[in-house]
Design a protein around this motif. Sequence first.
Motif, PDB file in Angstrom:
ATOM      1  N   UNK A  52      -3.771   6.079 -35.337  1.00  0.00           N
ATOM      2  CA  UNK A  52      -4.367   4.931 -35.807  1.00  0.00           C
ATOM      3  C   UNK A  52      -3.514   3.984 -35.513  1.00  0.00           C
ATOM      4  N   UNK A  53      -3.830   2.484 -35.563  1.00  0.00           N
ATOM      5  CA  UNK A  53      -2.735   1.446 -35.860  1.00  0.00           C
ATOM      6  C   UNK A  53      -2.354   1.058 -37.471  1.00  0.00           C
ATOM      7  N   UNK A  54      -3.014   2.226 -38.222  1.00  0.00           N
ATOM      8  CA  UNK A  54      -2.338   1.967 -40.030  1.00  0.00           C
ATOM      9  C   UNK A  54      -0.920   3.351 -39.700  1.00  0.00           C
ATOM     10  N   UNK A  55      -1.159   4.195 -38.683  1.00  0.00           N
ATOM     11  CA  UNK A  55      -0.093   5.286 -38.475  1.00  0.00           C
ATOM     12  C   UNK A  55       0.949   4.523 -37.572  1.00  0.00           C
ATOM     13  N   UNK A  56       0.409   3.752 -37.007  1.00  0.00           N
ATOM     14  CA  UNK A  56       1.613   3.348 -35.582  1.00  0.00           C
ATOM     15  C   UNK A  56       2.323   2.412 -36.855  1.00  0.00           C
ATOM     16  N   UNK A  57       1.767   0.956 -37.244  1.00  0.00           N
ATOM     17  CA  UNK A  57       2.268   0.268 -38.472  1.00  0.00           C
ATOM     18  C   UNK A  57       3.330   0.568 -39.177  1.00  0.00           C
ATOM     19  N   UNK A  58       2.957   1.919 -40.304  1.00  0.00           N
ATOM     20  CA  UNK A  58       3.733   2.685 -40.862  1.00  0.00           C
ATOM     21  C   UNK A  58       5.107   3.476 -39.865  1.00  0.00           C
ATOM     22  N   UNK A  59       4.462   3.633 -38.711  1.00  0.00           N
ATOM     23  CA  UNK A  59       5.897   4.254 -38.606  1.00  0.00           C
ATOM     24  C   UNK A  59       6.627   3.113 -38.013  1.00  0.00           C
ATOM     25  N   UNK A  60       6.472   2.010 -38.016  1.00  0.00           N
ATOM     26  CA  UNK A  60       6.540   0.640 -37.594  1.00  0.00           C
ATOM     27  C   UNK A  60       7.552   0.213 -38.835  1.00  0.00           C
ATOM     28  N   UNK A  61       7.261   0.575 -39.893  1.00  0.00           N
ATOM     29  CA  UNK A  61       7.706  -0.520 -41.247  1.00  0.00           C
ATOM     30  C   UNK A  61       7.800  -1.537 -41.298  1.00  0.00           C
ATOM     31  N   UNK A  62       5.631  -1.729 -40.330  1.00  0.00           N
ATOM     32  CA  UNK A  62       4.812  -3.562 -40.563  1.00  0.00           C
ATOM     33  C   UNK A  62       3.579  -2.988 -41.156  1.00  0.00           C
ATOM     34  N   UNK A  63       3.418  -4.519 -41.012  1.00  0.00           N
ATOM     35  CA  UNK A  63       1.573  -4.419 -41.771  1.00  0.00           C
ATOM     36  C   UNK A  63       0.697  -4.005 -40.473  1.00  0.00           C
ATOM     37  N   UNK A  64      -0.436  -3.714 -40.822  1.00  0.00           N
ATOM     38  CA  UNK A  64      -1.454  -3.478 -38.939  1.00  0.00           C
ATOM     39  C   UNK A  64      -0.582  -5.360 -38.322  1.00  0.00           C
ATOM     40  N   UNK A  65      -1.418  -6.021 -39.053  1.00  0.00           N
ATOM     41  CA  UNK A  65      -1.377  -7.101 -38.511  1.00  0.00           C
ATOM     42  C   UNK A  65      -0.351  -7.885 -37.747  1.00  0.00           C
ATOM     43  N   UNK A  66       0.649  -7.224 -38.062  1.00  0.00           N
ATOM     44  CA  UNK A  66       1.765  -7.092 -37.093  1.00  0.00           C
ATOM     45  C   UNK A  66       1.316  -6.913 -35.588  1.00  0.00           C
ATOM     46  N   UNK A  67       1.225  -5.840 -35.967  1.00  0.00           N
ATOM     47  CA  UNK A  67       0.188  -5.070 -34.561  1.00  0.00           C
ATOM     48  C   UNK A  67      -0.815  -5.728 -34.075  1.00  0.00           C
ATOM     49  N   UNK A  68      -1.359  -6.360 -34.716  1.00  0.00           N
ATOM     50  CA  UNK A  68      -2.984  -7.041 -33.706  1.00  0.00           C
ATOM     51  C   UNK A  68      -1.962  -8.337 -33.144  1.00  0.00           C
ATOM     52  N   UNK A  69      -1.221  -8.564 -33.961  1.00  0.00           N
ATOM     53  CA  UNK A  69      -0.540 -10.069 -33.470  1.00  0.00           C
ATOM     54  C   UNK A  69       0.355  -9.852 -31.943  1.00  0.00           C
ATOM     55  N   UNK A  70       1.086  -8.374 -31.557  1.00  0.00           N
ATOM     56  CA  UNK A  70       0.943  -8.538 -30.593  1.00  0.00           C
ATOM     57  C   UNK A  70       0.377  -7.605 -29.624  1.00  0.00           C
ATOM     58  N   UNK A  71      -0.513  -6.843 -30.280  1.00  0.00           N
ATOM     59  CA  UNK A  71      -1.176  -6.456 -29.025  1.00  0.00           C
ATOM     60  C   UNK A  71      -2.998  -6.733 -28.932  1.00  0.00           C
ATOM     61  N   UNK A  72      -3.275  -7.483 -29.855  1.00  0.00           N
ATOM     62  CA  UNK A  72      -4.625  -7.138 -30.493  1.00  0.00           C
ATOM     63  C   UNK A  72      -5.160  -6.095 -31.154  1.00  0.00           C
ATOM     64  N   UNK A  73      -4.564  -5.020 -30.790  1.00  0.00           N
ATOM     65  CA  UNK A  73      -4.546  -4.336 -31.847  1.00  0.00           C
ATOM     66  C   UNK A  73      -4.338  -2.537 -30.698  1.00  0.00           C
TER      67      UNK A  73
END
Length: 225
Positions: A52-73
């Motif tokens: 999940x995006x939530x897990x990716x964000x949590x592992x990176x120590x960032x919020x979900x919008x950061x993942x969307x900002x770089x890759x769109x999802x």
Amino acid sequence: MMVAVATDSSSNPSNDKPRRARRTRMTGAERRQQLLEIGRTLFAAKGFEGTSVEEIAAKAGVSKPVVYEHFGGKEGLYAVVVDREMRRLLDMVTSSLTAGHPRELCEQAAFALLDYIEEYTDGFRILVRDSPIPQSTGTFASLISDIATQVEDILGREFKSRGFDPKLAPLYAQALVGMVALTGQWWLDVRRPKKAEVAAHLVNLAWHGLDGIEAKPHLIGRRKA
């Protein structure tokens, strides 16, 4: 008589305020690379649907919008991971084909795939899964086809020199590369026998065919492991 004793508050540990550790802010490129590595690890372990995006964000120590900002999802991140792994494997195979003798070229191609499986296990696990994204940048089948195209040219020249029909080279290229790829998928988990022995048996079957197969295949190139 009371004597006032002056105290140096700077030397008193109880008065020291804890210093907050400064966090080094990542650049955009560094953050993108971090997310790619985390996504790669999670996709290999859990697959696309299980990540999940939530897990990716949590592992990176960032919020979900950061993942969307770089890759769109999640889909965008997965597509980039797959594309990188496909290019890495294709580069490893094509750059390995340096020998002059066709049999040694087969050995080099087999070693290249087994090297990739050994060194980039997570990447190979991702590639061999069916892509869940219809518009993904590629699939394992298309990657195998790309590698077969490289081998096709080599086989075509060899067929022509031996009086065989060079138009059959694409068929044999697909068969040979497919054989190595499927064996690689099996070896991914068992890891037995050793890599050099796997390569020797693959080339033994490819070179001699079942009719002329050697009892104890050997490698003729310089590489033995």
